[in-house]
Structures are given as C-alpha cells and as structure tokens.
Motif scaffolding. Structure first.
Motif, PDB file in Angstrom:
ATOM      1  N   ALA A  18       0.861  -1.303  -0.156  1.00 19.77           N
ATOM      2  CA  ALA A  18       0.127   0.101   0.019  1.00 19.77           C
ATOM      3  C   ALA A  18       0.777   1.185  -0.030  1.00 19.77           C
ATOM      4  N   PHE A  19       2.027   1.226   0.814  1.00 18.71           N
ATOM      5  CA  PHE A  19       2.893   2.357   0.650  1.00 18.71           C
ATOM      6  C   PHE A  19       3.317   2.880  -0.729  1.00 18.71           C
ATOM      7  N   CYS A  20       3.500   1.756  -1.525  1.00 16.02           N
ATOM      8  CA  CYS A  20       4.283   1.712  -2.567  1.00 16.02           C
ATOM      9  C   CYS A  20       3.359   2.251  -3.847  1.00 16.02           C
ATOM     10  N   GLU A  21       2.092   2.154  -3.382  1.00 21.83           N
ATOM     11  CA  GLU A  21       1.020   2.315  -4.244  1.00 21.83           C
ATOM     12  C   GLU A  21       1.176   4.062  -4.300  1.00 21.83           C
ATOM     13  N   THR A  22       1.499   4.919  -3.158  1.00 25.97           N
ATOM     14  CA  THR A  22       1.576   6.003  -2.950  1.00 25.97           C
ATOM     15  C   THR A  22       2.977   6.737  -3.213  1.00 25.97           C
ATOM     16  N   ILE A  55      -5.450  -0.362   3.674  1.00 25.58           N
ATOM     17  CA  ILE A  55      -4.541  -0.303   4.983  1.00 25.58           C
ATOM     18  C   ILE A  55      -3.038   0.099   4.595  1.00 25.58           C
ATOM     19  N   GLY A  56      -2.562   0.998   5.209  1.00 21.66           N
ATOM     20  CA  GLY A  56      -1.415   1.325   5.164  1.00 21.66           C
ATOM     21  C   GLY A  56      -0.284   1.231   6.431  1.00 21.66           C
ATOM     22  N   GLU A  57      -1.130   0.983   7.538  1.00 23.73           N
ATOM     23  CA  GLU A  57      -0.137   0.563   8.765  1.00 23.73           C
ATOM     24  C   GLU A  57      -0.969   0.482   9.890  1.00 23.73           C
TER      25      GLU A  57
END
Length: 339
Positions: free
Chosen positions: A132-136, A296-298
């Motif tokens: 998810a982090f890498c999507e942003t 869900i990022g974290e």
C-alpha cells in the motif's frame, strides 16, 4: 493581481502569524489521538462550524505551519472550509512513511519516555503494509524494486519504534542533522552502526533502508529511547518479528486483494496476544492516488515496558493504555506490484 492574491490569502486564513513561505507542504495521513479544535486560522483560532478532530480518525495531511511545525494542516471532510489546522500534539502522522515529514517542536519533556499507569516507559511500534505504501510512493527505490516474492510483499515491515509522548524527538541531535532530516537528504545523515546480522535483517524487514529510512528513524526517535543503535534496532526488529510470526500476519496474507476491518485486525491481536491486546492497536489507511481505493497502510501498537528486555510483546501491549477508537474502519489489503 498581487493585491487580489493577498486579499484571498487573508480571507482563507493562509496568513496565520508566520510568513506564507514558511508553510511546509507535507503528504500522508494524520491520525487524531484525541478531540481537538480544527481551526481555519492558527492566529485567531477561528473555527467555523466548531469543527473538531475525532479520536482515532485518519485525515489527509496537507502541510505544516513551518519546518518544525506546531500545527498541521489537514483536510476535514464535510467541514466548510475543509482545510483546517490542528496542534501536532492532537495526534501522530502515519500511512507508510508519512511521518517522514519535518518533526514537531519537542515538548518540555523531550528525551524522557512517558510512563504508563504502571510506571513503565511507553512506545508506539509502527508496522507498514508495504504494498500500500508503494502505491503512493512508487518512485522510491524500495518500491521500484518491490516484487511479489520479496519479504515485504507478505509481511509487515518496520516503520519505527517511537518513544512517547508524541513530540519526544531529536534528543541530543545537533542542528545540522535536524536540518538534513528530510527524505531527499537522509543519506546526508550519520550512518547507523549495527552488527552484520542485525543490518542484514533490518535491510529485509525495513525496505526503506534503501532510502536511508533507518538514519531518519534513529535521529528522530531512537535518540530518545535511552538505547544505543544496536539495542534500539534489535528491539524493534524483535517486536516486528513477533507480529510477523503471529496469526495477525496470516490474516493479512489470507485477505490480500480483499478488505479487512479494524475489528477483524483487533480480534486477531486478541487471539494472538491475549484478550484486550487489540484495544492497543490502531489502523491507518492511505488512498490509492490512481483510483481512490482506501488501503490499509499501517498498524500502530501502543506498548509499555522496556523493548528488548525479557518482557514479551503480549505483556507490553496489555501494560499500555487502550487506544480507544480503532482508526480506519475498513481498508483493502493491497497486493505487491500494482503501482
């Protein structure tokens, strides 16, 4: 034109006591930990609609009022206007490496770990869901290199271990290093010295080391832990290892491509670490910039005790105060390689 722009800026509350150029653009998410006034202006405290943050709710982060902010500019859906200022002490930054933003001004107790009701030092353990982090943040080295086979495609990754209270930052750190604590300058920060085994594990469990994230985490948070670098990162890795060996990680892997609720996640913590452990867990979500999906990022865990001691993660969770609201109510468990 200049005159009209100034009038507009005044009308919208952009001149808030600091020069306009001092406003620092930020990105990521702000997770409120308590109810606080969300004002249109820092200087006047003007608050149309008497808007306030909701404890546990996640808001889009827009800016800080200066390089070492005392207030964050967030977006409050439904408010008019929806761009509002809140004090940094009202919550924390989250959503992958959203906390890479310039740090808040340390409070008077900086350098002293907060004590729980039982007198134990308190920490927050932040674990990211890296896909998810890498999507942003698809242009970051760790994201360009991500594959479906790599560790972070199916495990929680270490974001950080943060001594509390919020604002307990940069203990004994010289001004030049604080000035370099920006994502594009982390390689200018002092290198972290670890033994070979710890370094190897850290490079796996914290993919952000490819962007020198560990240097940032050490000077901002680790310096306030009372531990040396080896002990600090060893303790953080041990905690992450425990979560990754638990049914919580299994729940995420089994639901890749599907939504999970915060209740499901908290329930998995209860099952893995004892009834009530889930009440110490907060979920943060990030928005996919391409299609608006909420992912869900974290997850952040409230802990009380001394990390790296004989105390188990379950004991540290249950010794800390319950966090109340679980944060993001539902989000997608993203798969690697979609960015």
């Amino acid at each position: 034109m200049r005159k009209n722009w100034v009038l507009l800026a005044v009308a919208t509350g952009l001149f808030l006591g600091d020069p306009a150029h001092a406003e620092v653009k930020l990105s990521g998410s702000f997770v409120a930990t308590r109810v606080c006034a969300a004002t249109q202006s820092i200087k006047t405290a003007k608050n149309p609609g008497n808007v306030a943050t909701e404890a546990g709710k996640t808001y889009d982060l827009l800016a800080g009022n200066k390089a070492m902010p005392t207030h964050y500019l967030i977006e409050v859906p439904g408010a008019d206007p929806d761009r509002r200022w809140v004090k940094v002490t009202c919550g924390h930054l989250a959503g992958g490496q959203a906390t890479e933003a310039p740090a808040a001004v340390p409070d008077k107790d900086a350098g002293k770990a907060a004590a729980s009701a039982g007198g134990k030092p308190e920490y927050v353990l932040a674990l990211s869901w890296q896909p998810a982090f890498c999507e942003t943040k698809s242009k970051k080295p760790e994201c360009r290199a991500q594959t479906a086979e790599r560790f972070d495609a199916a495990h929680f990754t270490l974001h950080g271990l943060w001594p509390q209270p919020n604002g307990n930052f940069y203990c004994g750190v010289k001004a030049s290093d604080r000035a370099n604590d920006k994502p594009d300058r982390w390689n200018d920060l002092p290198a972290v010295t670890l033994d070979a085994a710890t370094r190897q594990e850290l490079d796996t469990v914290m993919p952000g080391t490819q962007s020198a994230l560990e240097r940032h985490e050490w000077i901002k948070h680790g310096t306030c832990s009372g531990m040396d670098q080896q002990a600090y990162f060893s303790a953080a890795l041990a905690l992450a290892r425990t979560v990754n060996a638990s049914p919580v990680r299994d729940l995420f892997v089994q639901n890749v491509g599907h939504d999970l609720t915060s209740d499901q996640i908290r329930g998995a913590f209860d099952a893995a670490f004892g009834q009530g452990a889930g009440d110490r867990v907060r979920v943060s979500c990030v928005k996919d910039p391409s299609n608006g999906r909420r992912m869900i990022g974290e997850i952040t865990l409230g802990l009380a005790g001394v990390p790296g001691s004989d105390g188990k993660l379950a004991d540290m969770l249950l010794a800390s105060a319950a966090t109340g609201n679980a944060g993001c109510p539902k989000g997608l468990v993203d798969a690697a390689g979609h960015q």
